[in-house]
Motif scaffolding. Structure first.
Motif, PDB file in Angstrom:
ATOM      1  N   UNK A   1       1.413   4.388  -2.840  1.00 32.64           N
ATOM      2  CA  UNK A   1       1.022   6.171  -2.198  1.00 32.64           C
ATOM      3  C   UNK A   1       2.379   6.958  -2.716  1.00 32.64           C
TER       4      UNK A   1
ATOM      5  N   UNK B   1      -2.610   4.841   7.787  1.00 29.28           N
ATOM      6  CA  UNK B   1      -1.495   5.530   7.950  1.00 29.28           C
ATOM      7  C   UNK B   1      -0.312   5.122   6.765  1.00 29.28           C
ATOM      8  N   UNK B   2      -0.885   4.128   6.509  1.00 32.39           N
ATOM      9  CA  UNK B   2       0.334   3.224   4.539  1.00 32.39           C
ATOM     10  C   UNK B   2      -1.034   3.722   4.370  1.00 32.39           C
ATOM     11  N   UNK B   3      -1.948   3.861   4.187  1.00 33.61           N
ATOM     12  CA  UNK B   3      -2.495   3.944   2.428  1.00 33.61           C
ATOM     13  C   UNK B   3      -2.378   5.631   2.556  1.00 33.61           C
ATOM     14  N   UNK B   4      -1.495   6.622   3.594  1.00 29.49           N
ATOM     15  CA  UNK B   4      -1.173   7.890   2.978  1.00 29.49           C
ATOM     16  C   UNK B   4       0.308   8.216   3.050  1.00 29.49           C
ATOM     17  N   UNK B   5       0.763   6.316   2.751  1.00 30.04           N
ATOM     18  CA  UNK B   5       2.011   6.545   2.029  1.00 30.04           C
ATOM     19  C   UNK B   5       2.841   6.035   3.847  1.00 30.04           C
ATOM     20  N   UNK B   6       2.854   5.926   4.503  1.00 30.44           N
ATOM     21  CA  UNK B   6       3.750   5.614   5.144  1.00 30.44           C
ATOM     22  C   UNK B   6       4.444   3.934   5.540  1.00 30.44           C
TER      23      UNK B   6
ATOM     24  N   UNK C   1      -3.823   0.431   9.326  1.00 30.78           N
ATOM     25  CA  UNK C   1      -4.643   0.923   7.713  1.00 30.78           C
ATOM     26  C   UNK C   1      -4.498   2.725   6.756  1.00 30.78           C
TER      27      UNK C   1
ATOM     28  N   UNK D   1       0.504  -1.436   0.022  1.00 31.59           N
ATOM     29  CA  UNK D   1      -0.143  -0.031   0.101  1.00 31.59           C
ATOM     30  C   UNK D   1       0.834   1.488  -0.288  1.00 31.59           C
ATOM     31  N   UNK D   2       2.000   1.267   0.822  1.00 31.03           N
ATOM     32  CA  UNK D   2       2.579   2.504   1.140  1.00 31.03           C
ATOM     33  C   UNK D   2       3.505   2.728  -0.311  1.00 31.03           C
TER      34      UNK D   2
END
Lengths: 233, 257, 615
Positions: free
Chosen positions: A74, C181-186, C179, A70-71
């Motif tokens: 992004x 937070x991961x979906x925001x690229x972290x 999850x 996922x990351x």
């Protein structure tokens, strides 16, 4: 920009997506329509590698990204605005934006809090308010703004109009239209046909985990009986 | 005149200041099949939780044949003759199909506290009848964890029927099933409703299912009931069409122009 | 009055280290959802490493630098554990993570003795803070006052870091929805690792800061981890402020409890914890955990009773085992009797965990209560051995009824931590109430009578009771009650919708499991001829847990198989090496990573595969 081919997805033994194929061109906005439970949100979640197990091919700017986490997706340029907003309720507006912040992309003006406040003036007045104390509409604006802080090239929007009053839906539509004008590619899941038609150039309709229509809004609207069979009660 | 089987009056529930259900009232007669529809986020799940005892309402009452059951826990509703199926089919994954049904029947016959004897021995015939009814007789010995999803849904229906309910609450009974299975399952449910004079309330996304089987349809939007009536009337209702196609109050004109 | 002020300040000073360790555990849990049992071990390592460094560094600055360096060094070890071990098992059921970190704790305990020796080590006093300050006529150690001030300072520093740095904001966001937070690229991996580093740093600093206050020893880890569990259960997992409030509360209760109930001050803490949990099931400042993961793995193959052929086989095995006295000496018979007792003990825990889905980290409480119950019946009530074995276990039953009421009302991690805390409280009562229990000296002279007085006789008694107990538990599992219990475990919502009162049925299972454990405990008292507080101790609880997980929770005979394998292994290790804990810990860690389904589970899978191939 984004190419999805033969996407299958499974929850346990249940196959919930069947051979979904999509294409979003650069700067294009594609609507993914369908009734509740048709598989629209699942398609977005599957693309983002969140939730269901999936097989199939996903390409971003020509590169195969189907094995990325996922990351990494992004970082590669996909911004994801999930269905139920998922605001960090303990965090303030500014902190929510901070979580989404990512480095600028070469050749693109980076998003800043100030630029976003120009897009969503409501948010500017509540910088230190906690997410939990915001209305549904404000939360929806914040979740969109938060994702934009990651400077995405492609935006996956999951039902941004869900459960919101028409006046708020209008503000959000205006904002998304502005984003499109700036050149952002958009894949929009919607039940609200008017909202989708405003923003998008083409539409795909899903039913029971499959694509059942793909074409222009004009084609879709040309036959109201068919449109209603696909989308209405 | 006897009171209706199920009666909801001014039900309301909000989460953190956001109203999920606001002032919903309706009634359901014995033998009637009632569908609850509405777009995502309309409050269907909350509504269902309020009726099924999973969610306590902020205001309003629920009555079963005139008896106040507001906020009663699910296990009491079971004793009062309410059956329930869940959106994500809920069965006992560590047990075989037959064992699943045996548990439900033992509970119905109030024999679950017994610490000795084989659980699968009593009610053998009754188990077979239920499994036959939902068409799982040939899979009785299989582990329920390895069934196809459509079969799990049918097993869940068998569990919900174990207490010979007078009211059946079904949250998206056909979600995740293949088309042929959907039709068969809903025909079975409709037949049972007629034969046993059982009231059924269900939510559903599949409009074919709704319009083929429901006697009456309730439409929720943003927590309120905006329409109710027979399927044909609902299908023709302009307001309902608008909420399903999107409000578009502001933009419809511009976009068409 | 003056005395009370002094007592209050002492309580606050003790709260400092406890808060540091508890906040570290809480932060780690908030983000990674792992309850790090090894947190006590890191606390202990912090103290040991600080001791070594203060020996090497000189001067006033050297002392303080030693404390901070020690904490940093231990944090590096913590990061190594996170990367090498935990990253492999983040998706595993909660219980396995707890067990893996417990394995690490065992290893650390032996390693510490290897490196630093078994003696208690007295550290230096803090330079500049060696004296005492006169407050209202009472002499308060200056170092205590320093700790009183340090606690709030650390709380403030953590708060500032969490609100004013990007990292802190990410941690708070991930605590709520990792999850997203991961979906925001972290990248979650490195966020987890950094959080682990901070949490372990705090724990090790807490240990290092104790250096001037108490002797460093290799039992510090268990003592602190129990207190820490109590603190985070009261304060709420994931809340740093909650940890602070609860640490102060617990330490003040201890400080003043000594004045009111000198023998059993822990009872006061227990009562307060029970009260908090009844009023707020997620602690003072905790919040409900949205996505509850199963504490135990999912079951695929339904359990079934023995077939006729299998029953013959089991009967033959039993007959064979019963013939053991014909060819075995006293030592072998005593070992065999002990194994039989542990088979029953492990089977009772397996019933609770496998059929009930209720993990217990303190099952020894009921074993030990049964042992004490038998001893009391023999010594105080003057009953015979038969009477003691019959009535003694009722004490274990009573304990299980009392503690179980709380445990079944809490969800996975809270419940597991609570079982551990209860067991430790039972241990503390046995240890401190010298007048009744004999304290550390235990109760002696509990010898078998009549036919059981011979080694063979006692072996047969133990074997018979173990077989009857295991058979009874199996019968329960296939009875309607057992199905109701498994139904509640499999799907709580479905069980409730079918009229099953989940709490009541789980409570009954808890009581039954306690009763069977207590029978094993009563036998154990007669095997050893004595009862000591150890029979209630954490090591014994964890032995039982390891037996069940080793044998396989998902396999119906897992407890029996695991008990035999584990007991043989540990007796053999004990005879082969002095570092049995080190080896055992390593074995546990390896097993968790390699065989998440236990021996029995691996066997079932193999059988299924062979059966499938044949069909």
């Amino acid at each position: 920009m984004l190419e999805v081919a033969r996407l299958d997805a499974f929850y346990g033994r249940a196959q919930i997506l069947h051979e979904v194929g999509l294409r979003v061109g650069p700067g294009e906005a594609l609507a993914l329509l369908g009734r509740n439970g048709a598989g629209k949100s699942t398609t977005l979640r599957a693309i983002m590698a969140q939730g269901p197990r999936r097989t199939g091919e996903i390409r971003l700017l020509g590169a195969d990204v189907s094995r990325l986490q996922t990351h990494e997706l992004v970082q590669a340029g996909i911004g994801y605005v999930p269905e139920d907003r998922r605001i960090f309720t303990d965090l303030t507006v500014m902190e929510n934006l901070e979580v989404g912040r990512r480095p600028a992309r070469p050749g693109h003006a980076p998003w800043t809090a100030e630029r976003l406040f120009a897009l969503f003036p409501n948010l500017a007045e509540m910088r230190q308010r906690r997410g939990g104390q915001m209305s549904g509409g404000e939360q929806q604006m914040l979740t969109l703004a938060r994702t934009l802080m990651g400077n995405p090239l492609l935006l996956l929007l999951d039902e941004p109009s869900e459960g919101l009053a028409p006046r708020i839906v209008e503000q959000i539509a205006l904002a998304v239209m502005a984003l499109k004008t700036e050149g952002l590619s958009i894949l929009l899941c919607e039940q609200n046909l008017h909202f989708a038609r405003l923003i998008c150039d083409r539409a795909c309709v899903m039913a029971r985990g499959r694509l059942v229509f793909e074409g222009s809004f004009a084609t879709l609207e040309a036959d109201p009986a068919r449109r209603d069979a696909l989308l209405s009660v | 005149m006897s009171p209706p089987l199920l009666e909801a009056e001014s039900l309301a529930k909000s989460y953190g200041g956001v109203a999920a259900v606001r002032g919903v009232s309706f009634s359901l007669a014995a033998g009637e099949i009632l569908a609850l529809i509405g777009p995502n986020g309309a409050g269907k799940s909350t509504c269902f939780g309020l009726l099924g005892g999973q969610v306590k309402p902020d205001a309003g009452t629920v009555r079963l044949s005139g008896q106040d059951i507001t906020g009663a826990p699910p296990r009491r509703l079971f004793r009062l003759g309410v059956g329930r199926t869940f959106q994500i089919a809920a069965t006992f994954a560590s047990m075989s199909v037959r064992e699943n049904v045996a548990v439900a029947l033992l509970s119905h016959h109030r024999a679950l506290a017994r610490p000795f004897g084989r659980a699968t021995h009593p009610h053998h015939a009754e188990t077979d009848t239920l499994l036959d009814l939902v068409g799982l007789a040939d899979q009785a010995g299989r582990a329920s964890g390895e069934l196809a999803y459509g079969d799990i849904k049918r097993l869940e229906l068998a569990l919900a029927l174990a207490n010979a309910p007078r009211l059946l609450l079904m949250d998206e009974p056909t979600a995740g099933m293949a088309s042929g299975e959907r039709i068969a399952l809903m025909r079975l449910v409709a037949r049972l409703a007629r034969e046993r004079n059982m009231g059924i309330l269900f939510t559903e996304h599949d409009m074919d299912v709704v319009f083929e089987h429901a006697d009456r349809v309730l439409v929720l939007d943003r927590g309120s009931l905006i329409a109710q009536g027979p399927p044909a009337a609902i299908r023709a209702d302009a307001q309902v069409r608008v909420i399903y196609l999107g409000t578009g109050l502001t933009f419809a004109g511009d976009a068409d122009a | 009055m003056d005395f009370f002020v002094a007592q209050f300040l002492t309580g606050l000073a003790s709260a400092c280290s406890l808060f540091l360790v508890a906040s570290g555990l809480s932060i780690i849990f908030g983000v990674t959802r792992i309850v790090n049992f090894a947190h006590g071990a890191f606390y202990m390592l912090g103290a040991y490493v600080a001791y070594s460094l203060t020996e090497r560094f000189s001067g006033a600055l050297g002392f303080w630098a030693a404390l901070v360096c020690a904490a940093a060094l231990v944090a590096v070890l913590g990061v190594a554990m996170e990367i090498l071990l935990l990253r492999r098992i983040y998706r595993a059921p909660e219980l396995f993570q707890l067990l893996a970190t417990f394995g690490v704790t065992l290893m650390v305990e032996d390693l510490v003795v290897l490196v630093f020796g078994p003696e208690d080590l007295l550290g230096p006093r803090a330079p500049g803070l060696k004296g005492a300050v006169d407050i209202l006529g009472q002499a308060i150690p200056a170092y205590d006052l320093f700790l009183v001030a340090l606690g709030p300072l650390v709380l403030g520093a953590i708060w500032l870091a969490f609100h004013n740095t990007r990292w802190g904001i990410l941690v708070r966001a991930a605590t709520q929805d990792r999850d997203m937070v991961a979906a925001l690229g972290v990248n979650q991996k490195w966020l987890f690792t950094s959080v682990f580093a901070l949490g372990v740093f705090l724990a090790a600093l807490g240990g290092a800061l104790q250096l001037p206050r108490e002797a460093v020893n290799h039992a510090m880890d268990l003592k602190i981890i129990v207190e820490v569990f109590v603190v985070v259960v009261i304060g709420g997992l994931g809340s740093v402020t909650g940890a602070f409030l609860a640490a102060v509360l617990v330490c003040e209760l201890n400080a003043f409890g000594v004045l009111v109930l000198p023998q059993v001050s822990l009872v006061l803490v227990f009562a307060v914890m029970a009260l908090v949990l009844v009023l707020r099931p997620y602690g003072l400042l905790g919040r409900p955990d949205g996505a509850a993961r199963p504490a135990i793995g999912t079951f695929i193959t339904p359990w079934r009773p023995f077939t006729a052929r299998e029953r013959m086989l089991v009967a033959a095995l039993i007959a064979l085992v019963a013939l053991l006295p014909l060819g075995a000496g006293v030592y072998v018979l005593s070992v065999a009797a002990e194994i039989a007792i542990f088979v029953l003990f492990a089977a009772s825990l397996h019933f609770l965990m496998g059929a009930g889905g209720l993990p217990s980290f303190g099952h020894a409480a009921y074993f030990g209560l049964g042992a004490y119950g038998a001893a009391f019946a023999l010594k105080l009530a003057g009953l015979s051995m038969a009477g003691a074995i019959l009535l003694g276990p009722l004490l274990g039953l009573a304990g299980a009824v009392l503690f179980g009421w709380f445990c079944v009302r809490l969800s996975g991690v809270y419940s597991a931590m609570l079982t551990l805390a209860f067991a430790q409280i039972a241990w503390a009562v046995a240890f401190q109430w010298v007048g009744v229990t004999g304290g550390d000296n235990g109760l002696l002279g509990i010898w078998p009578q009549g036919f059981a007085a011979t080694p063979a006789g006692f072996y047969w008694l133990a074997l018979a009771l173990a077989i009857m107990g295991v058979a009874a538990l199996r019968t329960l599992i296939f009875s309607p009650f057992g199905y109701a219990l498994r139904a509640a475990r499999d799907n709580a919502a479905r069980a409730e919708a079918l009229g099953i009162d989940r709490h009541r049925i789980q409570w009954a299972a808890f009581a039954l499991a306690g009763l069977f454990a207590a029978v094993a405990g009563a036998l154990f008292a007669f095997l050893k001829g004595s009862v000591f507080p150890d029979t209630l101790g954490i090591p014994l609880s964890v032995d039982a847990l390891a037996m069940v997980l080793l044998g396989g929770v998902e396999t119906i005979s897992g407890g029996v198989v695991g008990a035999i394998a584990y007991k043989l292994l540990s007796i053999w290790l004990m005879s082969e090496t002095v570092h049995s804990k080190l080896v055992l810990g390593a074995v546990i860690v390896t097993l968790v990573v390699a065989f998440p389904h236990g021996i029995g589970g691996a066997f079932t899978r193999l059988r299924d595969r062979l059966g499938g191939a044949a069909a």
